[in-house]
Design an enzyme around this catalytic site. Sequence first.
Site, PDB file in Angstrom:
ATOM      1  N   LEU A 128       5.515   7.085  -1.807  1.00 36.69           N
ATOM      2  CA  LEU A 128       5.537   6.400  -0.595  1.00 36.69           C
ATOM      3  C   LEU A 128       3.938   5.924  -0.436  1.00 36.69           C
ATOM      4  O   LEU A 128       3.439   6.693  -0.230  1.00 36.69           O
ATOM      5  CB  LEU A 128       6.212   7.224   0.528  1.00 36.69           C
ATOM      6  CG  LEU A 128       7.587   7.677   0.262  1.00 36.69           C
ATOM      7  CD1 LEU A 128       7.810   8.646   1.551  1.00 36.69           C
ATOM      8  CD2 LEU A 128       8.568   6.583   0.777  1.00 36.69           C
ATOM      9  N   GLU A 129       4.042   4.418  -0.501  1.00 33.45           N
ATOM     10  CA  GLU A 129       2.814   4.188  -0.656  1.00 33.45           C
ATOM     11  C   GLU A 129       2.319   3.287   0.661  1.00 33.45           C
ATOM     12  O   GLU A 129       1.435   2.691   0.928  1.00 33.45           O
ATOM     13  CB  GLU A 129       2.548   3.052  -1.877  1.00 33.45           C
ATOM     14  CG  GLU A 129       2.776   3.568  -3.027  1.00 33.45           C
ATOM     15  CD  GLU A 129       2.892   2.618  -4.339  1.00 33.45           C
ATOM     16  OE1 GLU A 129       2.069   1.424  -4.085  1.00 33.45           O
ATOM     17  OE2 GLU A 129       3.065   2.970  -5.211  1.00 33.45           O
ATOM     18  N   ASN A 130       3.007   3.768   1.748  1.00 41.15           N
ATOM     19  CA  ASN A 130       2.892   3.157   3.129  1.00 41.15           C
ATOM     20  C   ASN A 130       2.737   4.364   4.289  1.00 41.15           C
ATOM     21  O   ASN A 130       2.945   4.245   5.243  1.00 41.15           O
ATOM     22  CB  ASN A 130       4.063   2.158   3.553  1.00 41.15           C
ATOM     23  CG  ASN A 130       3.968   1.023   2.734  1.00 41.15           C
ATOM     24  OD1 ASN A 130       3.137   0.271   2.669  1.00 41.15           O
ATOM     25  ND2 ASN A 130       5.064   0.910   1.807  1.00 41.15           N
ATOM     26  N   ARG A 157      -5.764   2.299   2.965  1.00 45.65           N
ATOM     27  CA  ARG A 157      -5.442   2.692   4.584  1.00 45.65           C
ATOM     28  C   ARG A 157      -6.497   3.450   5.165  1.00 45.65           C
ATOM     29  O   ARG A 157      -7.152   4.453   4.277  1.00 45.65           O
ATOM     30  CB  ARG A 157      -4.203   3.253   4.616  1.00 45.65           C
ATOM     31  CG  ARG A 157      -3.183   2.390   4.176  1.00 45.65           C
ATOM     32  CD  ARG A 157      -1.754   3.120   4.434  1.00 45.65           C
ATOM     33  NE  ARG A 157      -1.600   4.309   3.626  1.00 45.65           N
ATOM     34  CZ  ARG A 157      -1.114   4.525   2.554  1.00 45.65           C
ATOM     35  NH1 ARG A 157      -0.994   3.370   1.832  1.00 45.65           N
ATOM     36  NH2 ARG A 157      -1.240   5.584   1.906  1.00 45.65           N
ATOM     37  N   GLN A 202      -2.036   8.141  -8.764  1.00 44.68           N
ATOM     38  CA  GLN A 202      -2.158   6.686  -9.506  1.00 44.68           C
ATOM     39  C   GLN A 202      -3.704   6.268  -9.787  1.00 44.68           C
ATOM     40  O   GLN A 202      -4.320   5.938  -8.783  1.00 44.68           O
ATOM     41  CB  GLN A 202      -1.405   5.838  -8.657  1.00 44.68           C
ATOM     42  CG  GLN A 202      -0.045   5.981  -8.621  1.00 44.68           C
ATOM     43  CD  GLN A 202       0.483   4.852  -7.593  1.00 44.68           C
ATOM     44  OE1 GLN A 202       0.449   3.713  -7.871  1.00 44.68           O
ATOM     45  NE2 GLN A 202       1.602   5.183  -6.828  1.00 44.68           N
TER      46      GLN A 202
END
Length: 517
Positions: free
Chosen positions: A342-344, A10, A401
């Site tokens: 939370l990956e968004n 992003r 990660q």
Amino acid sequence: MPPARHARPRAVHSLLAGASAITIGLSGLVLADGTGAHAADVDLITNGGFEYGNHLTGWTCSAAVPETTAVHSGAFALRSTPGAGDTGECVQTVTVKPSSTYTLSGWVLGPYVYLGARGTGGTDPSTWTTSTGYTKLSTTFTTGANTTGVTVYLHGWYGQPAFLADDVSLIGPGDPKPSPTATTPTPTGTGSPTSTGTGSPPPTGTGTPTPTDTPTDRPGLPKHLLTGYWQNFDNGATVQRISDVPAAYDVIAVSFADATTTPGGLSFTLDPTLSSRLGGYTEAQFKADIAAKKAAGKKVILSVGGQNGTVAVNSSASATTFADTAWALMRSYGFDGVDIDLENGVNATYLGQALHSLAARAGKGFVLTTAPQTIDMQSTGTEYFKLALNVKDVLTIVNTQYYNSGTMLGCDGQVHAQGTVDFLTALACIQLKGGLRPDQVGLGVPASTSAAGGGYVGPGVVNNALDCLAAGTNCGSFKPDTRWPGIGGAMTWSTNWDARAGGGIAGTVGSHLHAMP
């Protein structure tokens, strides 16, 4: 939830569109309509166009000279060249008014150019870009109730080519700065060395001793932690009860909490398919297993997010709901805390508010971990890094990660490929030099090639990376100039995939971590 936690690159900066503006004169005074800066606001930056004095007047720089060829406007701009251990930062301290909103902007050109402010008394803003032509960076912030001064900064990235900057302004309430007296150009002049030694992205080490800051409160936890995610679903990995998770795991993150229809709300239900596969694993047995792990000195927490996690905390109301529902689940199941995966996207301000509220209710022993993607921790200006620094007082560990990433920049300014010891060490170095304590930095790795789309490294490589960061041994081509013997530990996705692969993380990495001094 699907197990593979794929990186979703992003943009970590946004150019905040303001109202239409007219720039008057070299002072950069902006007049705009009611949607942006208004007529009562002034430009508080001294020499934002680098046209006066020695052309760096008003700025304190580490490696800057005036630029006369590639300028955005006027006759001069700023050129700064980062070094292997220097971001080429220029700073200026500005007097501001408390509880006031300001817009910071500037035109920049070059690779990895950052613009931001420190000491705002709230969430410090930062934005960046990479461009081959002049691009406007802009961000806003509101000062704290007692804030009377902020430091504006511009910098590049370690070892990258020179960057250019021009027409920097800080628009908001205050007394306008008089323009310095123009003098004869001094193309070879440089600013004085910066005295802050801090930045965003993080400052590089200088070979000085490891910082001595220590954990504020990690009751019952060893010095170096092994964290593992436990899957509340069946996706082909070994299905497990909580009691099946090896004792090598110090922190077990139950994956995942579910989002409710109320913004910020959390719920959790033991997956019926998993329960069936385990021969009737009941909620009562699940809670009893959590209690047994805690009695054995382990911590069990609830992970929020995952690849498809949709929990959003972006307002005071949703922050309150998050804290309320997370606390209810902690009390119901016996969880010791939460993990933020939370990956968004996250909102550092409101999620930080929620986590502080939750920590205050939980008291001593609260465990807070996060699992950002690599792109989320490339700079202290990203929301995830801001969140980590915002909750540093209650944060247990950040397990980035280091997989599903492709190539990324390390703190040495070099591009590193995932799946190598250098990728782990050079990227962890960014956090270690960006404000987190060593015990708050962990290495997140997949337990097997089946656990992630890319970035797998064997347990021996993980151990080498830990040794490199802690003692400067077993490094790859990148060797940090600082040692962090208090390095936090390692994390894996997941305990289930580790079991399927033969337990290399629990056996090899876990035993290594617990044997480290």
